[in-house]
Design a protein around this motif. Structure first.
Motif, PDB file in Angstrom:
ATOM      1  N   SER A  35       8.851   3.670  -2.979  1.00  0.00           N
ATOM      2  CA  SER A  35       7.975   3.152  -4.165  1.00  0.00           C
ATOM      3  C   SER A  35       9.008   2.951  -5.410  1.00  0.00           C
ATOM      4  O   SER A  35       9.961   3.584  -5.591  1.00  0.00           O
ATOM      5  N   GLU A  36       8.737   1.709  -5.979  1.00  0.00           N
ATOM      6  CA  GLU A  36       9.710   1.383  -6.830  1.00  0.00           C
ATOM      7  C   GLU A  36      11.168   1.362  -6.493  1.00  0.00           C
ATOM      8  O   GLU A  36      11.993   1.795  -7.289  1.00  0.00           O
ATOM      9  N   GLY A  37      11.474   1.067  -5.300  1.00  0.00           N
ATOM     10  CA  GLY A  37      13.055   0.849  -4.950  1.00  0.00           C
ATOM     11  C   GLY A  37      13.517   2.288  -4.613  1.00  0.00           C
ATOM     12  O   GLY A  37      14.571   2.272  -4.166  1.00  0.00           O
ATOM     13  N   GLU A  38      12.885   3.249  -4.526  1.00  0.00           N
ATOM     14  CA  GLU A  38      13.221   4.416  -3.960  1.00  0.00           C
ATOM     15  C   GLU A  38      12.762   4.988  -2.745  1.00  0.00           C
ATOM     16  O   GLU A  38      11.410   4.539  -2.490  1.00  0.00           O
ATOM     17  N   VAL A  39      13.537   6.120  -2.040  1.00  0.00           N
ATOM     18  CA  VAL A  39      12.786   6.676  -0.844  1.00  0.00           C
ATOM     19  C   VAL A  39      12.368   7.976  -1.045  1.00  0.00           C
ATOM     20  O   VAL A  39      13.379   8.788  -1.777  1.00  0.00           O
ATOM     21  N   PHE A  40      11.161   8.336  -0.792  1.00  0.00           N
ATOM     22  CA  PHE A  40      10.794   9.923  -0.924  1.00  0.00           C
ATOM     23  C   PHE A  40      10.275  10.650   0.305  1.00  0.00           C
ATOM     24  O   PHE A  40       9.738   9.749   1.138  1.00  0.00           O
ATOM     25  N   ALA A  41      10.157  11.852   0.405  1.00  0.00           N
ATOM     26  CA  ALA A  41       9.795  12.536   1.441  1.00  0.00           C
ATOM     27  C   ALA A  41       8.747  13.586   0.774  1.00  0.00           C
ATOM     28  O   ALA A  41       8.961  14.294  -0.002  1.00  0.00           O
ATOM     29  N   ILE A  42       7.581  13.547   1.352  1.00  0.00           N
ATOM     30  CA  ILE A  42       6.407  14.514   0.811  1.00  0.00           C
ATOM     31  C   ILE A  42       5.703  14.962   2.065  1.00  0.00           C
ATOM     32  O   ILE A  42       5.507  14.128   2.937  1.00  0.00           O
ATOM     33  N   SER A  43       4.985  16.163   1.891  1.00  0.00           N
ATOM     34  CA  SER A  43       4.339  16.691   2.756  1.00  0.00           C
ATOM     35  C   SER A  43       3.361  15.545   3.138  1.00  0.00           C
ATOM     36  O   SER A  43       2.618  14.740   2.310  1.00  0.00           O
ATOM     37  N   ASP A  44       2.931  15.363   4.489  1.00  0.00           N
ATOM     38  CA  ASP A  44       1.884  14.278   4.866  1.00  0.00           C
ATOM     39  C   ASP A  44       0.461  14.815   4.977  1.00  0.00           C
ATOM     40  O   ASP A  44      -0.544  14.195   5.321  1.00  0.00           O
ATOM     41  N   ILE A  45       0.475  16.101   4.555  1.00  0.00           N
ATOM     42  CA  ILE A  45      -0.866  16.800   4.423  1.00  0.00           C
ATOM     43  C   ILE A  45      -1.351  17.012   2.920  1.00  0.00           C
ATOM     44  O   ILE A  45      -0.883  17.679   2.116  1.00  0.00           O
ATOM     45  N   CYS A  46      -2.707  16.477   2.667  1.00  0.00           N
ATOM     46  CA  CYS A  46      -2.928  16.592   1.403  1.00  0.00           C
ATOM     47  C   CYS A  46      -3.491  18.154   0.987  1.00  0.00           C
ATOM     48  O   CYS A  46      -4.086  18.805   2.082  1.00  0.00           O
ATOM     49  N   SER A  47      -3.117  18.527   0.023  1.00  0.00           N
ATOM     50  CA  SER A  47      -3.294  19.949  -0.365  1.00  0.00           C
ATOM     51  C   SER A  47      -4.789  20.223  -0.378  1.00  0.00           C
ATOM     52  O   SER A  47      -5.144  21.459  -0.705  1.00  0.00           O
ATOM     53  N   HIS A  48      -5.585  19.216  -0.794  1.00  0.00           N
ATOM     54  CA  HIS A  48      -7.153  19.468  -1.063  1.00  0.00           C
ATOM     55  C   HIS A  48      -7.903  19.276   0.374  1.00  0.00           C
ATOM     56  O   HIS A  48      -8.557  20.225   0.566  1.00  0.00           O
ATOM     57  N   GLU A  50      -6.643  18.503   3.574  1.00  0.00           N
ATOM     58  CA  GLU A  50      -5.869  18.350   4.822  1.00  0.00           C
ATOM     59  C   GLU A  50      -5.956  17.184   5.619  1.00  0.00           C
ATOM     60  O   GLU A  50      -6.395  17.242   6.727  1.00  0.00           O
ATOM     61  N   VAL A  51      -5.925  15.943   5.146  1.00  0.00           N
ATOM     62  CA  VAL A  51      -5.798  14.689   5.670  1.00  0.00           C
ATOM     63  C   VAL A  51      -4.290  14.065   5.355  1.00  0.00           C
ATOM     64  O   VAL A  51      -3.730  14.544   4.617  1.00  0.00           O
ATOM     65  N   ASN A  52      -4.165  12.876   6.380  1.00  0.00           N
ATOM     66  CA  ASN A  52      -2.627  12.391   6.046  1.00  0.00           C
ATOM     67  C   ASN A  52      -2.514  11.651   4.924  1.00  0.00           C
ATOM     68  O   ASN A  52      -3.102  10.653   4.632  1.00  0.00           O
ATOM     69  N   LEU A  53      -1.622  11.903   4.093  1.00  0.00           N
ATOM     70  CA  LEU A  53      -1.345  11.170   3.026  1.00  0.00           C
ATOM     71  C   LEU A  53      -0.656   9.831   3.086  1.00  0.00           C
ATOM     72  O   LEU A  53      -0.870   8.790   2.366  1.00  0.00           O
ATOM     73  N   SER A  54       0.052   9.649   4.216  1.00  0.00           N
ATOM     74  CA  SER A  54       0.777   8.583   4.697  1.00  0.00           C
ATOM     75  C   SER A  54      -0.361   7.387   4.933  1.00  0.00           C
ATOM     76  O   SER A  54      -0.040   6.044   4.923  1.00  0.00           O
ATOM     77  N   GLU A  55      -1.643   7.573   4.901  1.00  0.00           N
ATOM     78  CA  GLU A  55      -2.476   6.708   5.059  1.00  0.00           C
ATOM     79  C   GLU A  55      -3.254   6.257   3.929  1.00  0.00           C
ATOM     80  O   GLU A  55      -3.912   5.192   3.864  1.00  0.00           O
ATOM     81  N   GLY A  56      -2.374   6.674   2.701  1.00  0.00           N
ATOM     82  CA  GLY A  56      -3.232   6.452   1.289  1.00  0.00           C
ATOM     83  C   GLY A  56      -2.217   5.441   0.714  1.00  0.00           C
ATOM     84  O   GLY A  56      -1.436   4.761   1.221  1.00  0.00           O
ATOM     85  N   GLU A  57      -2.833   4.655  -0.356  1.00  0.00           N
ATOM     86  CA  GLU A  57      -2.178   3.647  -0.964  1.00  0.00           C
ATOM     87  C   GLU A  57      -0.866   4.517  -1.980  1.00  0.00           C
ATOM     88  O   GLU A  57      -1.059   5.471  -2.237  1.00  0.00           O
ATOM     89  N   VAL A  58       0.063   3.458  -1.998  1.00  0.00           N
ATOM     90  CA  VAL A  58       1.522   3.937  -2.884  1.00  0.00           C
ATOM     91  C   VAL A  58       1.455   3.022  -3.952  1.00  0.00           C
ATOM     92  O   VAL A  58       1.345   1.821  -3.631  1.00  0.00           O
ATOM     93  N   GLU A  59       1.640   3.472  -4.978  1.00  0.00           N
ATOM     94  CA  GLU A  59       1.613   2.880  -6.523  1.00  0.00           C
ATOM     95  C   GLU A  59       2.283   3.492  -7.580  1.00  0.00           C
ATOM     96  O   GLU A  59       1.853   4.967  -7.959  1.00  0.00           O
ATOM     97  N   ASP A  60       3.295   3.139  -8.457  1.00  0.00           N
ATOM     98  CA  ASP A  60       3.621   3.421  -9.637  1.00  0.00           C
ATOM     99  C   ASP A  60       4.368   4.913  -9.141  1.00  0.00           C
ATOM    100  O   ASP A  60       4.212   5.841 -10.215  1.00  0.00           O
ATOM    101  N   GLY A  61       5.156   5.244  -8.141  1.00  0.00           N
ATOM    102  CA  GLY A  61       5.645   6.498  -8.152  1.00  0.00           C
ATOM    103  C   GLY A  61       4.909   7.520  -7.647  1.00  0.00           C
ATOM    104  O   GLY A  61       4.867   8.675  -7.721  1.00  0.00           O
ATOM    105  N   ALA A  62       3.485   7.239  -7.084  1.00  0.00           N
ATOM    106  CA  ALA A  62       2.533   8.214  -6.859  1.00  0.00           C
ATOM    107  C   ALA A  62       1.785   7.767  -5.447  1.00  0.00           C
ATOM    108  O   ALA A  62       2.065   6.328  -4.903  1.00  0.00           O
ATOM    109  N   ILE A  63       1.435   8.566  -4.543  1.00  0.00           N
ATOM    110  CA  ILE A  63       0.524   8.506  -3.404  1.00  0.00           C
ATOM    111  C   ILE A  63      -0.699   8.996  -3.478  1.00  0.00           C
ATOM    112  O   ILE A  63      -1.034   9.925  -4.158  1.00  0.00           O
ATOM    113  N   GLU A  64      -1.622   8.158  -3.219  1.00  0.00           N
ATOM    114  CA  GLU A  64      -3.121   8.549  -3.365  1.00  0.00           C
ATOM    115  C   GLU A  64      -3.669   8.958  -1.897  1.00  0.00           C
ATOM    116  O   GLU A  64      -3.638   8.122  -0.835  1.00  0.00           O
TER     117      GLU A  64
END
Length: 109
Positions: A35-48, A50-64
């Motif tokens: 995102s925005e030219g940087e690479v991040f690593a974050i848990s792939d499991i939503c804390s709410h 428990e689904v894969n965050l990697s399947e969500g949209e990425v925008e403005d330094g955040a993942i949905e």
């Protein structure tokens, strides 16, 4: 392959621009996100939900989260909006040439 606690998880070309790739580091699901030219690593499991965050949209330094719409800051793992109230772990990332390496030594939790 381990390098000072870091494990190669993918190449830069595997990660979409403003997108995520779900990988496993050992038994830990990790979303590697660009995102925005940087690479991040974050848990792939939503804390709410428990689904894969990697399947969500990425925008403005955040993942949905695709299920209920909670967004998480990629740099800290903190939820930006409900329904999630708990952060998700983020992990240290190193870029070595074209290789993306992740350490499970949590940066933030």
């Amino acid at each position: 392959m381990s390098n000072d606690g870091f494990t190669k998880v993918c190449s830069l070309n595997d990660i979409p621009e403003e997108g995520a790739l779900g990988v496993e580091v050992g038994d830990t699901p990790v979303a590697v996100v660009r995102s925005e030219g940087e690479v991040f690593a974050i848990s792939d499991i939503c804390s709410h939900a428990e689904v894969n965050l990697s399947e969500g949209e990425v925008e403005d330094g955040a993942i949905e989260c695709w299920l209920h719409g909670s967004c998480f800051e990629l740099s800290s793992g903190k939820p930006i909006n409900p329904p999630a109230t708990q952060p998700v772990p983020t992990y240290a990332v190193k870029i070595d040439g074209d290789d993306v390496l992740v350490s499970l030594d949590t940066k933030n939790s």
